[in-house]
Design an enzyme around this catalytic site. Structure first.
Site, PDB file in Angstrom:
ATOM      1  N   ASP A  10       0.903  -1.309   0.050  1.00  0.00           N
ATOM      2  CA  ASP A  10       0.070   0.072  -0.109  1.00  0.00           C
ATOM      3  C   ASP A  10       0.908   1.296  -0.136  1.00  0.00           C
ATOM      4  O   ASP A  10       2.192   1.123   0.387  1.00  0.00           O
ATOM      5  CB  ASP A  10      -0.845  -0.046   1.372  1.00  0.00           C
ATOM      6  CG  ASP A  10      -1.698   1.289   1.305  1.00  0.00           C
ATOM      7  OD1 ASP A  10      -2.490   1.573   0.600  1.00  0.00           O
ATOM      8  OD2 ASP A  10      -1.621   1.966   2.479  1.00  0.00           O
ATOM      9  N   LEU A  11       0.448   2.399  -0.291  1.00  0.00           N
ATOM     10  CA  LEU A  11       1.479   3.610  -0.403  1.00  0.00           C
ATOM     11  C   LEU A  11       0.949   4.538   0.984  1.00  0.00           C
ATOM     12  O   LEU A  11       1.939   4.555   1.464  1.00  0.00           O
ATOM     13  CB  LEU A  11       0.939   4.393  -1.813  1.00  0.00           C
ATOM     14  CG  LEU A  11       1.857   5.452  -1.734  1.00  0.00           C
ATOM     15  CD1 LEU A  11       3.144   5.477  -1.918  1.00  0.00           C
ATOM     16  CD2 LEU A  11       1.314   6.432  -3.146  1.00  0.00           C
ATOM     17  N   ASP A  12      -0.187   5.074   0.719  1.00  0.00           N
ATOM     18  CA  ASP A  12      -0.158   6.084   1.849  1.00  0.00           C
ATOM     19  C   ASP A  12      -0.271   5.147   3.264  1.00  0.00           C
ATOM     20  O   ASP A  12      -1.258   4.336   3.744  1.00  0.00           O
ATOM     21  CB  ASP A  12      -1.430   6.728   1.650  1.00  0.00           C
ATOM     22  CG  ASP A  12      -1.535   7.733   0.678  1.00  0.00           C
ATOM     23  OD1 ASP A  12      -0.466   8.080   0.367  1.00  0.00           O
ATOM     24  OD2 ASP A  12      -2.569   8.040  -0.159  1.00  0.00           O
ATOM     25  N   THR A  18       0.798  10.309   3.700  1.00  0.00           N
ATOM     26  CA  THR A  18       0.346  11.601   2.953  1.00  0.00           C
ATOM     27  C   THR A  18      -0.905  11.756   3.655  1.00  0.00           C
ATOM     28  O   THR A  18      -1.576  12.911   3.261  1.00  0.00           O
ATOM     29  CB  THR A  18      -0.065  11.133   1.476  1.00  0.00           C
ATOM     30  OG1 THR A  18      -0.417   9.833   1.535  1.00  0.00           O
ATOM     31  CG2 THR A  18       1.264  11.461   0.679  1.00  0.00           C
ATOM     32  N   LYS A  46      -8.628   7.227   5.653  1.00  0.00           N
ATOM     33  CA  LYS A  46      -7.424   6.349   5.197  1.00  0.00           C
ATOM     34  C   LYS A  46      -7.541   4.882   4.554  1.00  0.00           C
ATOM     35  O   LYS A  46      -8.827   4.238   4.928  1.00  0.00           O
ATOM     36  CB  LYS A  46      -6.437   5.925   6.588  1.00  0.00           C
ATOM     37  CG  LYS A  46      -5.888   7.148   7.172  1.00  0.00           C
ATOM     38  CD  LYS A  46      -5.108   6.705   8.365  1.00  0.00           C
ATOM     39  CE  LYS A  46      -4.372   8.008   9.022  1.00  0.00           C
ATOM     40  NZ  LYS A  46      -3.618   7.769  10.026  1.00  0.00           N
ATOM     41  N   SER A 115      -2.510   0.474  -4.447  1.00  0.00           N
ATOM     42  CA  SER A 115      -2.894   1.569  -3.586  1.00  0.00           C
ATOM     43  C   SER A 115      -4.261   2.314  -4.165  1.00  0.00           C
ATOM     44  O   SER A 115      -4.638   2.171  -5.635  1.00  0.00           O
ATOM     45  CB  SER A 115      -1.945   2.939  -3.690  1.00  0.00           C
ATOM     46  OG  SER A 115      -2.492   4.222  -3.289  1.00  0.00           O
ATOM     47  N   ALA A 116      -5.255   2.938  -3.325  1.00  0.00           N
ATOM     48  CA  ALA A 116      -6.327   3.457  -3.797  1.00  0.00           C
ATOM     49  C   ALA A 116      -6.040   4.771  -4.366  1.00  0.00           C
ATOM     50  O   ALA A 116      -7.028   5.367  -5.141  1.00  0.00           O
ATOM     51  CB  ALA A 116      -7.451   3.622  -2.650  1.00  0.00           C
ATOM     52  N   LYS A 146     -10.828  -1.021  -2.012  1.00  0.00           N
ATOM     53  CA  LYS A 146     -10.595  -1.996  -0.907  1.00  0.00           C
ATOM     54  C   LYS A 146     -11.848  -1.828   0.322  1.00  0.00           C
ATOM     55  O   LYS A 146     -12.455  -0.485   0.272  1.00  0.00           O
ATOM     56  CB  LYS A 146      -9.318  -1.679  -0.168  1.00  0.00           C
ATOM     57  CG  LYS A 146      -8.151  -1.639  -0.841  1.00  0.00           C
ATOM     58  CD  LYS A 146      -7.003  -0.953  -0.257  1.00  0.00           C
ATOM     59  CE  LYS A 146      -5.508  -0.862  -1.171  1.00  0.00           C
ATOM     60  NZ  LYS A 146      -4.615  -0.100  -0.389  1.00  0.00           N
ATOM     61  N   GLU A 170       0.266  -3.422   4.549  1.00  0.00           N
ATOM     62  CA  GLU A 170      -1.010  -2.333   4.644  1.00  0.00           C
ATOM     63  C   GLU A 170      -1.140  -1.677   5.862  1.00  0.00           C
ATOM     64  O   GLU A 170      -0.953  -2.340   7.053  1.00  0.00           O
ATOM     65  CB  GLU A 170      -2.324  -3.152   4.453  1.00  0.00           C
ATOM     66  CG  GLU A 170      -3.251  -3.201   3.133  1.00  0.00           C
ATOM     67  CD  GLU A 170      -3.512  -1.613   2.863  1.00  0.00           C
ATOM     68  OE1 GLU A 170      -3.746  -0.877   3.886  1.00  0.00           O
ATOM     69  OE2 GLU A 170      -3.884  -1.487   1.628  1.00  0.00           O
ATOM     70  N   ASP A 171      -1.676  -0.694   5.994  1.00  0.00           N
ATOM     71  CA  ASP A 171      -1.924   0.308   7.404  1.00  0.00           C
ATOM     72  C   ASP A 171      -3.301   0.263   7.528  1.00  0.00           C
ATOM     73  O   ASP A 171      -3.881   0.875   8.643  1.00  0.00           O
ATOM     74  CB  ASP A 171      -1.103   1.365   7.192  1.00  0.00           C
ATOM     75  CG  ASP A 171      -2.107   2.545   6.348  1.00  0.00           C
ATOM     76  OD1 ASP A 171      -2.273   2.196   5.436  1.00  0.00           O
ATOM     77  OD2 ASP A 171      -2.257   3.869   6.615  1.00  0.00           O
TER      78      ASP A 171
END
Ligand code: B16
Ligand code: MG
Length: 220
Positions: A10-12, A18, A46, A115-116, A146, A170-171
């Site tokens: 995942d990115l953020d 971010t 998030k 990522s979304a 997701k 993932e966070d």
């Protein structure tokens, strides 16, 4: 446990934080409309898509708008957000994650993004990490957000991997559900209480090596 041959990130919240930029832009938008949002409200955004985030915010403000206006507002928010993230650089990479990804590459493990965000390529360019990724699946490529597994299943397909050979980092709760729905091992980054559905949880990548994660996965 099948061998892990690919890792999807995942990115953020996993590679960069971010969330504070999203928060600033959404807060400004809410203020423009005439109400405010708190950091606690921001937690609900998030891992959630841009349009769904807007719906949550409007719900908080008790505001109902037509679709055309909503699309305009989401564009306005994104312009502000992009202004902020265009100033990002390597210093915003979360502790330990770049070394961890470098170690995966050195070990012959494929690396993908799931990522979304529709701004993921720009963010990866800004922090100079785009070159690590063998595939990028983000909000521009998927139809179902997701916890739907689409983002991770597409990632596995682009890497020519079976889901059982992929691990997800993932966070967000929705992201962990997405990984589980995809039939992949899921490593949560954050608090064990919040991310209790992950197969294992680490607080951050600080001091974490692929060897450590591999052993933990093998012991599941
Ligand atoms: P954008 P992730 C998600 O990224 C963020 O966590 C979420 O807050 C944001 O609304 C979403 O991306 C869409 O981002 O507006 O840039 O398309 O955690 O899935 O990497
Ligand atoms: Mg996230």
């Amino acid at each position: 446990m099948p061998e892990i041959k690919a890792c999807l990130f995942d990115l953020d919240g996993v590679i960069v934080d971010t969330a504070r930029y999203h928060y600033r832009a959404w807060k400004q938008l809410a203020n423009d409309i005439g109400f405010d949002i708190t950091e606690e409200d921001n937690e609900r955004l998030k891992g959630v898509s841009r349009m769904r985030s807007l719906d949550i915010i409007l719900e908080i403000g008790g505001v109902e708008l037509d679709q055309k206006t909503k699309v305009k507002l989401a564009e306005m928010k994104n312009l502000r957000y992009v202004e902020d993230i265009s100033l990002m650089d390597k210093t915003e990479i979360l502790p330990g994650v770049e070394q961890f990804i470098q170690e995966l590459k050195d070990s012959g493990i494929k690396v993908g993004l799931g990522s979304a965000s529709k701004n993921s390529t720009m963010i990866l360019e800004k922090i100079n990490m785009l070159h690590y990724f063998d595939c990028i699946v983000d909000g521009n490529k998927i139809e179902n957000a997701k916890p739907d597994p689409e983002v991770f299943l597409k990632g596995a397909a682009e890497l020519n991997m079976s889901p059982e050979n992929c691990a997800v980092f993932e966070d967000a709760i929705a992201g962990i559900e997405a990984a589980r729905n995809a039939g992949m091992v899921c490593i949560g980054i954050g608090s064990e209480t919040t991310l209790q559905n992950a197969d294992l949880v680490i607080s951050s990548f600080g001091g974490i090596t692929w060897q450590i994660i591999k052993e933990k996965i093998n012991n599941l």
